[in-house]
Motif scaffolding. Structure first.
Motif, PDB file in Angstrom:
ATOM      1  N   THR A  27      60.640  48.238  81.250  1.00 19.99           N
ATOM      2  CA  THR A  27      60.962  47.262  82.298  1.00 19.99           C
ATOM      3  C   THR A  27      60.455  45.847  82.020  1.00 19.99           C
ATOM      4  N   ASN A  77      54.791  41.029  90.223  1.00 17.27           N
ATOM      5  CA  ASN A  77      55.175  42.447  90.132  1.00 17.27           C
ATOM      6  C   ASN A  77      55.754  42.821  88.772  1.00 17.27           C
ATOM      7  N   TYR A  78      56.501  41.923  88.165  1.00 23.05           N
ATOM      8  CA  TYR A  78      56.946  42.074  86.774  1.00 23.05           C
ATOM      9  C   TYR A  78      56.587  40.762  86.072  1.00 23.05           C
ATOM     10  N   ASN A 119      56.803  51.329  89.257  1.00 21.96           N
ATOM     11  CA  ASN A 119      55.873  50.227  89.503  1.00 21.96           C
ATOM     12  C   ASN A 119      55.236  50.345  90.891  1.00 21.96           C
ATOM     13  N   THR A 142      58.949  46.560  93.420  1.00 21.34           N
ATOM     14  CA  THR A 142      60.141  46.129  92.698  1.00 21.34           C
ATOM     15  C   THR A 142      61.112  45.538  93.698  1.00 21.34           C
ATOM     16  N   ALA A 195      68.824  50.012  90.775  1.00 19.82           N
ATOM     17  CA  ALA A 195      68.040  49.133  89.884  1.00 19.82           C
ATOM     18  C   ALA A 195      68.614  48.949  88.490  1.00 19.82           C
TER      19      ALA A 195
END
Length: 472
Positions: free
Chosen positions: A62, A115-116, A238, A242, A390
């Motif tokens: 990811t 978060n990412y 996660n 997300t 997703a």
């Protein structure tokens, strides 16, 4: 507080030098970005584990692998996408040639989320560099290890092309007070409004990648076991943090009951009976978000999960049966809670979706053609996915972005190139034959007849007129 002005000044000076415009420079930056991610993947994976408890494999899927694929896709297609596009010229302007071409904007500010923290900073960076811009990167202070890794390696691999500004709200506020040619922001609605207000002072165009409550609808025509596994994967990846995760599930009661059983099985298969012992399950980013998620769960009805440890910030995958008015249904959850909401059928589900803000994504698990068509025709969302959550992010040809409250603008692949470029119109008209002589003042009956012909007369008459003009 870090002084942000020197970083912005360096980015502006490098862009103004003209060095970023050639195709060769752009391709070299994309190669350097891929090389950085490949050569430093261990450091980035360790940083992601430190910030979010991400398993190395999930980070590869990811974050690291995603950025690599995005940069490679841009690199492969960039030359073709940058070719000028010819445009037809109407008779009134002929003879002439017209075309459009994508030109760089200048200096781009990319503000990333926590978060990412790698993917959502470097994927926009790839698009901005492909478009021939320089970039100022503002990683999230809530992912400090990843921020530090980016600050360490970006200057080594992308010197001149990108600057990294670390820090929190003071540094972000200072950056927003400066002039940029585009601002790309990923985050929440409240901060997005701050960004928009600041951008308005300089009339700076903005891309907002936000979130919202992305619903899933499930009916009896689908395979509930497979649907449950995909929904559990999309929701609890996660640790639920997300933006495109399924936020809640809508289904009739006769579907929700067996679906709940299948979700429990899927959660166990992925993370075991005790997710705190699973290396594949992440952690909540900080104490404030942990407390917020705990309050949402405690304010509703837990039917599975709910176990937590504040010290380690582990919060188990949790299924809820919310009552009307529960807070969990009034805001984006952004955590490992999945409400199961009963409806009478697809019409009520569509009504619930349309009564709220337009979601970033909408997921429909149904094999019924009429149901799929109903959601496609009667709802509005950033994306619509059938039977999978997703995964649309991993299709480089699809634009990723929201609509209404879930965002404005889109990126990925060619859409990134267009987001970070100006499509400039160009027209070249020779002096001979100088057809403009026919419309210059002073006007007379002959010119009026000619203009009337050019404006709306038949094709045959226009053709004869042009032949006469060419003879002159």
């Amino acid at each position: 507080m870090q002084n942000v002005a020197p970083a912005v000044a360096r980015a502006r000076a490098f862009f103004d030098s003209g060095a970023t415009r050639p195709l060769a420079w752009r391709l070299e930056q994309l190669r350097s970005l891929r090389r950085m991610v490949a050569e430093r993947h261990t450091e980035f994976a360790e940083a992601l584990d430190s910030d979010l408890g991400k398993h190395a494999t999930e980070s590869l899927l990811t974050e690291i692998g995603f950025v690599t694929a995005e940069a490679a896709h841009l690199e492969k297609n960039l030359e073709a996408w940058l070719r000028p596009r010819p445009v037809a010229v109407p008779l009134a302007v002929q003879p002439a040639k017209a075309w459009t071409e994508l030109t760089p904007l200048g200096v781009v500010l990319v503000i990333g989320p926590w978060n990412y923290p790698l993917q959502l900073l470097l994927a926009p960076l790839a698009g901005a560099l492909a478009a021939g811009n320089t970039v100022v990167l503002k990683p999230s202070e809530h992912a400090p290890a990843t921020s530090a890794a980016l600050a360490r390696w970006i200057p080594e691999y992308l010197a001149g092309a990108a600057e990294v500004v670390q820090g929190g709200i003071p540094e972000t506020t200072a950056l927003l007070a400066m002039r940029f040619d585009h601002i790309f922001f990923t985050g929440g609605e409240a901060t997005a409004k701050v960004v928009l207000r600041a951008a308005a002072e300089n009339l700076t165009p903005v891309t907002l990648e936000l979130g919202g409550k992305s619903p899933a609808y499930v009916d009896s025509s689908t395979d509930l076991a497979k649907a449950a596994k995909r929904l559990a994967w999309g929701r609890f990846m996660n640790a639920g943090q997300t933006c495109v995760a399924p936020d809640y599930i809508l289904a009739t009661e006769d579907v929700l009951v067996p679906l709940e059983r299948e979700l429990v099985k899927a959660i166990g298969a992925m993370f075991g009976t005790d997710s705190s012992l699973s290396e594949s399950y992440g952690r909540i980013v900080n104490d404030r978000h942990f407390a917020r998620i705990a309050a949402l769960a405690d304010g509703s009805t837990v039917v599975h999960g709910g176990e937590r440890n504040a010290a380690s910030r582990h919060f188990a995958p949790t299924l809820l049966r919310p009552a009307p008015g529960d807070t969990v249904m009034g805001e984006e959850i952004f955590g490992p809670l999945l409400p199961l909401v009963p409806v009478s059928g697809r019409d009520e589900a569509i009504g619930i979706i349309n009564d709220g803000a337009k979601p970033l994504a909408l997921y429909v698990f149904s094999n019924d053609a009429d149901t799929r068509r109903a959601f496609a025709e009667r709802t509005s969302s950033g994306a619509l996915c059938f039977d999978v959550p997703a995964a649309h992010l991993s299709v480089p040809g699809l634009p990723f972005g929201g609509v209404g409250g879930s965002g404005m603008g889109a990126y990925h692949g060619e859409h990134s190139l267009r987001t970070f470029s100006h499509e400039r119109s160009t027209l070249a008209k020779p002096f001979r034959p100088d057809t403009l002589e026919l419309i210059y003042p002073p006007y007379n009956k002959t010119k009026h007849r000619i203009i009337s012909t050019l404006a709306g007369a038949g094709a045959g008459l226009r053709q004869r007129l042009m032949q006469r003009l060419r003879k002159n």
